[in-house]
Design a protein around this motif. Structure first.
Motif, PDB file in Angstrom:
ATOM      1  N   GLU A 176     -10.373  26.137 -12.914  1.00 22.90           N
ATOM      2  CA  GLU A 176      -9.978  26.809 -11.672  1.00 22.90           C
ATOM      3  C   GLU A 176     -10.000  25.569 -10.301  1.00 22.90           C
ATOM      4  O   GLU A 176     -10.833  24.704 -10.378  1.00 22.90           O
ATOM      5  N   THR A 177      -9.648  26.616  -9.352  1.00 24.00           N
ATOM      6  CA  THR A 177     -10.023  25.465  -7.359  1.00 24.00           C
ATOM      7  C   THR A 177     -11.174  25.950  -7.098  1.00 24.00           C
ATOM      8  O   THR A 177     -11.751  25.376  -5.899  1.00 24.00           O
ATOM      9  N   SER A 178     -11.238  27.166  -7.422  1.00 22.57           N
ATOM     10  CA  SER A 178     -12.830  28.212  -7.383  1.00 22.57           C
ATOM     11  C   SER A 178     -13.445  28.934  -7.687  1.00 22.57           C
ATOM     12  O   SER A 178     -12.406  30.054  -8.826  1.00 22.57           O
ATOM     13  N   PHE A 179     -14.441  28.370  -8.500  1.00 18.78           N
ATOM     14  CA  PHE A 179     -15.436  30.446  -8.835  1.00 18.78           C
ATOM     15  C   PHE A 179     -16.861  29.631  -9.035  1.00 18.78           C
ATOM     16  O   PHE A 179     -17.151  29.089  -8.408  1.00 18.78           O
ATOM     17  N   THR A 180     -17.843  30.837  -9.810  1.00 13.40           N
ATOM     18  CA  THR A 180     -19.307  30.576  -9.369  1.00 13.40           C
ATOM     19  C   THR A 180     -19.771  30.151 -10.808  1.00 13.40           C
ATOM     20  O   THR A 180     -18.769  30.895 -11.985  1.00 13.40           O
ATOM     21  N   ILE A 181     -20.283  29.481 -11.272  1.00 13.59           N
ATOM     22  CA  ILE A 181     -21.275  29.444 -12.254  1.00 13.59           C
ATOM     23  C   ILE A 181     -22.650  30.367 -12.464  1.00 13.59           C
ATOM     24  O   ILE A 181     -24.026  30.181 -11.473  1.00 13.59           O
ATOM     25  N   ARG A 182     -22.689  30.737 -13.727  1.00  3.94           N
ATOM     26  CA  ARG A 182     -23.804  31.545 -13.247  1.00  3.94           C
ATOM     27  C   ARG A 182     -24.659  30.650 -15.082  1.00  3.94           C
ATOM     28  O   ARG A 182     -23.745  32.114 -15.987  1.00  3.94           O
ATOM     29  N   LYS A 183     -25.023  30.370 -15.015  1.00  2.00           N
ATOM     30  CA  LYS A 183     -25.753  30.193 -15.932  1.00  2.00           C
ATOM     31  C   LYS A 183     -27.697  30.405 -15.948  1.00  2.00           C
ATOM     32  O   LYS A 183     -28.018  29.496 -15.149  1.00  2.00           O
ATOM     33  N   LYS A 184     -28.271  31.030 -16.736  1.00  2.00           N
ATOM     34  CA  LYS A 184     -30.069  30.644 -16.715  1.00  2.00           C
ATOM     35  C   LYS A 184     -30.342  29.276 -17.289  1.00  2.00           C
ATOM     36  O   LYS A 184     -29.558  28.758 -18.071  1.00  2.00           O
ATOM     37  N   ILE A 185     -31.191  28.420 -16.004  1.00  2.00           N
ATOM     38  CA  ILE A 185     -31.709  26.962 -16.851  1.00  2.00           C
ATOM     39  C   ILE A 185     -33.183  26.622 -17.254  1.00  2.00           C
ATOM     40  O   ILE A 185     -33.880  27.579 -16.778  1.00  2.00           O
ATOM     41  N   GLY A 186     -33.779  26.008 -17.955  1.00  2.00           N
ATOM     42  CA  GLY A 186     -34.774  26.107 -17.963  1.00  2.00           C
ATOM     43  C   GLY A 186     -34.795  24.985 -19.158  1.00  2.00           C
ATOM     44  O   GLY A 186     -34.010  23.795 -19.114  1.00  2.00           O
ATOM     45  N   ARG A 187     -36.361  24.227 -19.537  1.00  2.00           N
ATOM     46  CA  ARG A 187     -36.238  22.854 -19.847  1.00  2.00           C
ATOM     47  C   ARG A 187     -36.083  22.788 -20.441  1.00  2.00           C
ATOM     48  O   ARG A 187     -35.768  23.815 -22.355  1.00  2.00           O
TER      49      ARG A 187
END
Length: 289
Positions: A176-187
């Motif tokens: 895709e040319t434009s998109f959003t990543i929504r993923k939680k980040i932890g240690r």
């Protein structure tokens, strides 16, 4: 330290007490000493805390040395400072790749903060960190030039009112040319240096991505990223999680080579005192070559 601030035309009339407490976030102890020492004036005249401040007024604050104790920093090399914007209160620099933002030990002096301290020393000013960039990341970074403005800039950052746009070169061709990543980040429990996607215990992280150009020969794509949140290694972890790690990433690319191809290209904010829109661009940036 004496600061004089001209209230802009957009300023909403309020008392000195409201201005210091709610707008400028002056700590309670410091407000107390400003009041009892009568160290506040409006247009050159002493002002009590119930006095009204309005657009066009010149507010002058006089601080004593013990109001804001200065941090101790070893002085670095002022020639390593590349200024994108500077005024009395804040400064935006173009951070080189491979340089730490700030020292982690008191005897360090080869970080950007040390070099900025040396640059500001002739002006009797001390820098304060507003946000940081990873050592391997280059580009635009904001510092406060006095402790008074530091919490105000911190609030702008917290309220997502400081716009930051990054360039990166990633492996592969994006679908895709434009998109959003929504993923939680932890240690990462196995490596303190790293972060991982952790949808159960991680912090919410949102990255907006725009693909700009693709090199078929290298199988690499130049992208722009805008952060909606500011987690450690956010862009690096998010891109690796979708199978497109950043070229040169020593932590998240399976075959890193060369420098980390991540650059903080633009930083925008509305100046907290003047209302001026500041746009800093960290040229030359990075590109597919």
């Amino acid at each position: 330290m004496e600061l004089s601030i001209l209230l802009p035309e957009t300023f909403k009339e309020q008392t000195i007490r409201e201005l210091l407490e709610q707008e400028w976030l002056v700590p309670r102890k410091v407000r107390h000493f400003l009041r009892i020492r009568k160290n506040v004036s409006i247009n050159g005249e002493p002002a009590l805390f119930h006095f009204t401040a309005k657009a066009g007024d010149q507010i002058t604050l006089t601080f004593e040395a013990d109001d804001y104790p200065a941090p101790k920093l070893l002085l670095g090399d002022p020639t390593k400072v590349s200024v994108l914007f500077e005024d009395e209160h804040l400064i935006i620099l173009n951070k080189p790749v491979g340089m730490k933002t700030h020292p982690n030990q008191p005897d360090e002096q080869d970080t950007l903060l040390n070099h900025l301290a040396a640059y500001l020393a002739p002006k009797n000013q001390v820098p304060y960190v507003v946000h940081r960039l990873d050592k391997e990341t280059s580009g635009a970074i904001l510092f406060a030039k006095n402790p008074f403005v530091l919490p105000i800039l911190g609030r702008l950052l917290e309220k997502k009112e400081i716009y930051r746009r990054y360039q990166a070169i990633v492996s592969g061709a994006l679908k895709e040319t434009s998109f959003t990543i929504r993923k939680k980040i932890g240690r990462n429990r196995h490596d303190r240096r790293k972060r991982v996607i952790d949808e159960h215990k991680g912090d919410i992280a949102i990255t907006h991505v725009e693909a700009v150009s693709y090199s078929k020969e290298k199988n690499q794509t130049l992208i722009y990223c805008v952060l909606e949140t500011g987690r450690t290694h956010q862009i690096r972890v998010h891109l690796q999680s979708i199978g497109h790690p950043i070229i040169g990433d020593p932590l998240y690319h399976p075959r890193p080579k060369g420098r980390l191809m991540l650059h903080a290209y633009e930083l925008h904010l509305v100046h907290p005192f003047s209302g001026e829109t500041i746009i800093a661009t960290a040229e030359p940036g990075i590109d597919l070559v």
